[in-house]
Motif scaffolding. Structure first.
Motif, PDB file in Angstrom:
ATOM      1  N   ILE A  95      -0.261 -22.381  -9.771  1.00  0.00           N
ATOM      2  CA  ILE A  95      -0.915 -21.606  -8.710  1.00  0.00           C
ATOM      3  C   ILE A  95      -2.421 -21.775  -8.800  1.00  0.00           C
ATOM      4  N   PHE A  96      -2.955 -21.748 -10.006  1.00  0.00           N
ATOM      5  CA  PHE A  96      -4.399 -21.893 -10.212  1.00  0.00           C
ATOM      6  C   PHE A  96      -4.899 -23.241  -9.719  1.00  0.00           C
ATOM      7  N   THR A  97      -4.195 -24.313 -10.060  1.00  0.00           N
ATOM      8  CA  THR A  97      -4.624 -25.632  -9.610  1.00  0.00           C
ATOM      9  C   THR A  97      -4.452 -25.780  -8.095  1.00  0.00           C
ATOM     10  N   SER A  98      -3.427 -25.151  -7.541  1.00  0.00           N
ATOM     11  CA  SER A  98      -3.240 -25.200  -6.092  1.00  0.00           C
ATOM     12  C   SER A  98      -4.397 -24.518  -5.370  1.00  0.00           C
ATOM     13  N   ILE A  99      -4.838 -23.382  -5.897  1.00  0.00           N
ATOM     14  CA  ILE A  99      -5.971 -22.670  -5.304  1.00  0.00           C
ATOM     15  C   ILE A  99      -7.231 -23.524  -5.391  1.00  0.00           C
ATOM     16  N   LEU A 100      -7.456 -24.160  -6.537  1.00  0.00           N
ATOM     17  CA  LEU A 100      -8.637 -24.999  -6.693  1.00  0.00           C
ATOM     18  C   LEU A 100      -8.600 -26.211  -5.769  1.00  0.00           C
ATOM     19  N   VAL A 101      -7.431 -26.820  -5.594  1.00  0.00           N
ATOM     20  CA  VAL A 101      -7.298 -27.951  -4.672  1.00  0.00           C
ATOM     21  C   VAL A 101      -7.596 -27.486  -3.248  1.00  0.00           C
ATOM     22  N   PHE A 102      -7.068 -26.323  -2.881  1.00  0.00           N
ATOM     23  CA  PHE A 102      -7.327 -25.786  -1.542  1.00  0.00           C
ATOM     24  C   PHE A 102      -8.824 -25.542  -1.331  1.00  0.00           C
TER      25      PHE A 102
ATOM     26  N   ILE B  67     -14.621 -29.969   1.417  1.00  0.00           N
ATOM     27  CA  ILE B  67     -14.697 -31.265   2.095  1.00  0.00           C
ATOM     28  C   ILE B  67     -14.828 -31.055   3.601  1.00  0.00           C
ATOM     29  N   ILE B  68     -13.997 -30.181   4.145  1.00  0.00           N
ATOM     30  CA  ILE B  68     -14.036 -29.913   5.585  1.00  0.00           C
ATOM     31  C   ILE B  68     -15.380 -29.318   5.987  1.00  0.00           C
ATOM     32  N   PHE B  69     -15.877 -28.364   5.195  1.00  0.00           N
ATOM     33  CA  PHE B  69     -17.174 -27.760   5.493  1.00  0.00           C
ATOM     34  C   PHE B  69     -18.286 -28.805   5.474  1.00  0.00           C
TER      35      PHE B  69
ATOM     36  N   LEU C 156     -22.397 -33.018   8.372  1.00  0.00           N
ATOM     37  CA  LEU C 156     -22.881 -34.405   8.469  1.00  0.00           C
ATOM     38  C   LEU C 156     -23.524 -34.678   9.824  1.00  0.00           C
ATOM     39  N   ASP C 157     -24.588 -35.447   9.788  1.00  0.00           N
ATOM     40  CA  ASP C 157     -25.189 -35.994  10.996  1.00  0.00           C
ATOM     41  C   ASP C 157     -24.824 -37.475  11.000  1.00  0.00           C
ATOM     42  N   PHE C 158     -23.921 -37.854  11.891  1.00  0.00           N
ATOM     43  CA  PHE C 158     -23.372 -39.206  11.856  1.00  0.00           C
ATOM     44  C   PHE C 158     -24.383 -40.268  12.290  1.00  0.00           C
ATOM     45  N   ASN C 159     -25.482 -39.862  12.904  1.00  0.00           N
ATOM     46  CA  ASN C 159     -26.527 -40.819  13.278  1.00  0.00           C
ATOM     47  C   ASN C 159     -27.349 -41.256  12.072  1.00  0.00           C
ATOM     48  N   SER C 160     -27.578 -40.332  11.138  1.00  0.00           N
ATOM     49  CA  SER C 160     -28.294 -40.672   9.895  1.00  0.00           C
ATOM     50  C   SER C 160     -27.605 -39.954   8.732  1.00  0.00           C
TER      51      SER C 160
ATOM     52  N   GLY D 213     -21.573 -33.790  -1.518  1.00  0.00           N
ATOM     53  CA  GLY D 213     -20.570 -32.724  -1.623  1.00  0.00           C
ATOM     54  C   GLY D 213     -19.177 -33.205  -1.304  1.00  0.00           C
ATOM     55  N   ILE D 214     -19.055 -34.087  -0.318  1.00  0.00           N
ATOM     56  CA  ILE D 214     -17.742 -34.629   0.046  1.00  0.00           C
ATOM     57  C   ILE D 214     -17.187 -35.470  -1.098  1.00  0.00           C
ATOM     58  N   VAL D 215     -18.026 -36.324  -1.650  1.00  0.00           N
ATOM     59  CA  VAL D 215     -17.582 -37.185  -2.759  1.00  0.00           C
ATOM     60  C   VAL D 215     -17.213 -36.343  -3.977  1.00  0.00           C
ATOM     61  N   ALA D 216     -18.027 -35.336  -4.294  1.00  0.00           N
ATOM     62  CA  ALA D 216     -17.756 -34.487  -5.457  1.00  0.00           C
ATOM     63  C   ALA D 216     -16.458 -33.690  -5.271  1.00  0.00           C
ATOM     64  N   SER D 217     -16.242 -33.178  -4.072  1.00  0.00           N
ATOM     65  CA  SER D 217     -15.016 -32.424  -3.806  1.00  0.00           C
ATOM     66  C   SER D 217     -13.797 -33.328  -3.859  1.00  0.00           C
TER      67      SER D 217
END
Length: 66
Positions: free
Chosen positions: A3-10, A16-18, A23-27, A39-43
Motif C-alpha cells: 500500500i505504501f509503495t502504491s501511494i508513492l507511485v501514485f 509528472i502530470i502536474f 511545461l512551455d512547449f515553445n521553450s 521534475g518530470i525526469v525525477a518523478s
C-alpha cells in the motif's frame, strides 16, 4: 508495504502530470519549464525505483517460501 509503495507511485505520477502542465512547449528548457523537465525526469525515476523495489520484494517472498 504494498500500500505504501502504491501511494508513492501514485504521488509520483501526480507530480509528472502536474509538471507536464507547467511545461512551455515553445521553450522547454528555459525558466520554469526547465524545472518542470527536471521534475518530470525525477518523478519518472522515482516510479521506476519503486516498481523495482516492489518486484524485488515479490522475488524475496517467493524465495523465502521454499
Amino acid at each position: 508495504m504494498k500500500i505504501f509503495t502504491s501511494i508513492l507511485v501514485f504521488l509520483a505520477i501526480a507530480l509528472i502530470i502536474f509538471n507536464i502542465t507547467q511545461l512551455d512547449f515553445n521553450s522547454p528548457f528555459q525558466g520554469d519549464s526547465g524545472v518542470a523537465c527536471i521534475g518530470i525526469v525525477a518523478s519518472f525515476c522515482a516510479v521506476l525505483i519503486l516498481l523495482i523495489f516492489r518486484i524485488s520484494k515479490r522475488i524475496e517472498e517467493k524465495t523465502n517460501d521454499r
